[in-house]
Design an enzyme around this catalytic site. Structure first.
Site, PDB file in Angstrom:
ATOM      1  N   HIS A 180      35.282  45.694  51.925  1.00  0.00           N
ATOM      2  CA  HIS A 180      36.170  45.309  51.158  1.00  0.00           C
ATOM      3  C   HIS A 180      36.757  43.829  51.536  1.00  0.00           C
ATOM      4  O   HIS A 180      36.919  43.270  50.461  1.00  0.00           O
ATOM      5  CB  HIS A 180      37.538  46.345  51.460  1.00  0.00           C
ATOM      6  CG  HIS A 180      38.598  45.932  50.632  1.00  0.00           C
ATOM      7  ND1 HIS A 180      38.885  46.985  49.623  1.00  0.00           N
ATOM      8  CD2 HIS A 180      39.575  45.142  50.575  1.00  0.00           C
ATOM      9  CE1 HIS A 180      39.949  46.438  48.820  1.00  0.00           C
ATOM     10  NE2 HIS A 180      40.483  45.403  49.654  1.00  0.00           N
ATOM     11  N   GLU A 181      36.763  43.167  52.723  1.00  0.00           N
ATOM     12  CA  GLU A 181      37.471  42.017  53.037  1.00  0.00           C
ATOM     13  C   GLU A 181      36.262  41.079  52.638  1.00  0.00           C
ATOM     14  O   GLU A 181      36.790  39.982  52.093  1.00  0.00           O
ATOM     15  CB  GLU A 181      37.921  42.152  54.212  1.00  0.00           C
ATOM     16  CG  GLU A 181      39.102  42.991  54.767  1.00  0.00           C
ATOM     17  CD  GLU A 181      40.291  42.945  53.689  1.00  0.00           C
ATOM     18  OE1 GLU A 181      40.412  41.816  52.966  1.00  0.00           O
ATOM     19  OE2 GLU A 181      41.214  43.822  53.657  1.00  0.00           O
ATOM     20  N   HIS A 184      36.544  40.215  48.986  1.00  0.00           N
ATOM     21  CA  HIS A 184      37.440  39.358  48.702  1.00  0.00           C
ATOM     22  C   HIS A 184      37.053  37.888  49.124  1.00  0.00           C
ATOM     23  O   HIS A 184      37.067  36.833  48.235  1.00  0.00           O
ATOM     24  CB  HIS A 184      38.604  39.488  49.594  1.00  0.00           C
ATOM     25  CG  HIS A 184      39.722  40.597  49.060  1.00  0.00           C
ATOM     26  ND1 HIS A 184      39.817  41.220  47.709  1.00  0.00           N
ATOM     27  CD2 HIS A 184      40.127  41.617  49.768  1.00  0.00           C
ATOM     28  CE1 HIS A 184      40.558  41.778  47.366  1.00  0.00           C
ATOM     29  NE2 HIS A 184      41.024  42.256  48.581  1.00  0.00           N
ATOM     30  N   HIS A 190      41.012  43.069  43.537  1.00  0.00           N
ATOM     31  CA  HIS A 190      40.932  44.813  43.219  1.00  0.00           C
ATOM     32  C   HIS A 190      40.645  45.218  41.851  1.00  0.00           C
ATOM     33  O   HIS A 190      40.939  44.412  40.871  1.00  0.00           O
ATOM     34  CB  HIS A 190      42.430  45.131  43.699  1.00  0.00           C
ATOM     35  CG  HIS A 190      42.652  44.889  45.003  1.00  0.00           C
ATOM     36  ND1 HIS A 190      43.852  44.037  45.764  1.00  0.00           N
ATOM     37  CD2 HIS A 190      41.857  45.267  46.261  1.00  0.00           C
ATOM     38  CE1 HIS A 190      43.617  43.795  47.054  1.00  0.00           C
ATOM     39  NE2 HIS A 190      42.734  44.715  47.312  1.00  0.00           N
TER      40      HIS A 190
END
Length: 281
Positions: A180-181, A184, A190
């Site tokens: 997830h990070e 980014h 998101h």
């Protein structure tokens, strides 16, 4: 006399279990409600999705800003420059002449061997079927510096120079949160922030904590001609930032659609990476 002593003894034994309503903060109540929702009787929901884990950790730690920059959407450290320019096809990591996108990284020695393996597993999950490759830093000017700072967060897109990703130990070192990070850092916001999100989910504004409303903004994103992905590792859960235990993100057409992910990138996440970085895969 014996009766009086018995009453006093009973009071002291019960004392640690008693508390006044004013001793429990609203933040503690928020965490308790989230825990009751997250750990339901449904075995598939016994483990929080990546974003639920991130929200729980950051909220518990009180992480609201990084180096004077406020976090947006719960875990994105967005400078004024990256906020304006880093949606899809901009602020990308450089592509090599061999068609690969090599992203250098350094990682703190504070992580245990198991945590380091989980972080590397997250990297491999992104590398699989994409042209992105994470390589240990040697001399590169631009690189990710993975540190066990407070909370789980990342800057958005390539910023140039040393770029911190915080994976608090041990809460943020799972492969799902790592993916997830890292996404980014690759430049992705998101999923429910997509410009077309209102066709697919309803945001229940009245159920959201007032000071968290900005986490549900829409952005003029380039969706890379990909379908909306309820199962994206980048999607909020149904109860993200809920004030009263009621849902905040409701899928349209089918309430039972599972949203969010905890294992790694979905097939559509991989497709988005390939399209953003023009991979041949």
């Amino acid at each position: 006399m014996e009766y009086t002593l018995a009453v006093i003894l009973l009071f002291f034994l019960a004392g640690p279990c008693l508390s006044l309503p004013g001793q429990i903060s609203s933040r503690s109540n928020f965490g308790a409600r989230r825990q009751r929702r997250t750990y339901s009787d449904d075995i598939e929901e016994n483990t929080p999705i990546a974003m639920e884990r991130i929200i729980d950790v950051n909220d518990y730690q009180g992480v609201i800003s990084v180096d004077g920059t406020n976090l947006r959407e719960g875990d994105i450290a967005v400078s004024s420059r990256s906020h304006k320019n880093c949606f899809a096809r901009s602020c990308l990591w450089t592509k090599s002449i061999d068609g690969k996108v090599y992203i250098a990284y350094s990682v703190s020695h504070a992580y245990s061997e198991e945590e380091l393996e989980n972080i590397k597993k997250g990297m491999k999950l992104i590398e699989h079927d994409t042209c992105v490759r994470f390589v240990p830093r040697t001399h590169q000017r631009d690189y990710l510096d993975i540190q066990p700072k407070t909370g789980c967060w990342s800057y958005l897109g390539a910023r140039g120079g040393r770029q911190t990703i915080s994976l608090q130990t041990p809460e943020c070192t799972g492969s799902g949160v790592t993916v997830h990070e890292l996404m980014h850092a690759l430049g992705f916001v998101h999923e429910q922030s997509r410009a077309d999100r209102d066709k697919y989910v309803t945001i229940m504004w009245s159920n959201i904590w007032q000071d968290r409303l900005r986490n549900f903004e829409k952005f003029k994103t380039d969706n890379l001609d990909t379908p909306y992905d309820y199962g994206s590792i980048m999607h909020f859960g149904k109860y993200a930032f809920s004030e009263d235990g009621e849902p905040t993100v409701v899928p349209k057409r089918n309430w039972n659609v599972k949203i969010g992910q905890r294992f790694g990138p979905s097939d559509l996440d991989i497709m988005k990476i390939n399209r953003m970085y023009k991979c041949n895969a």
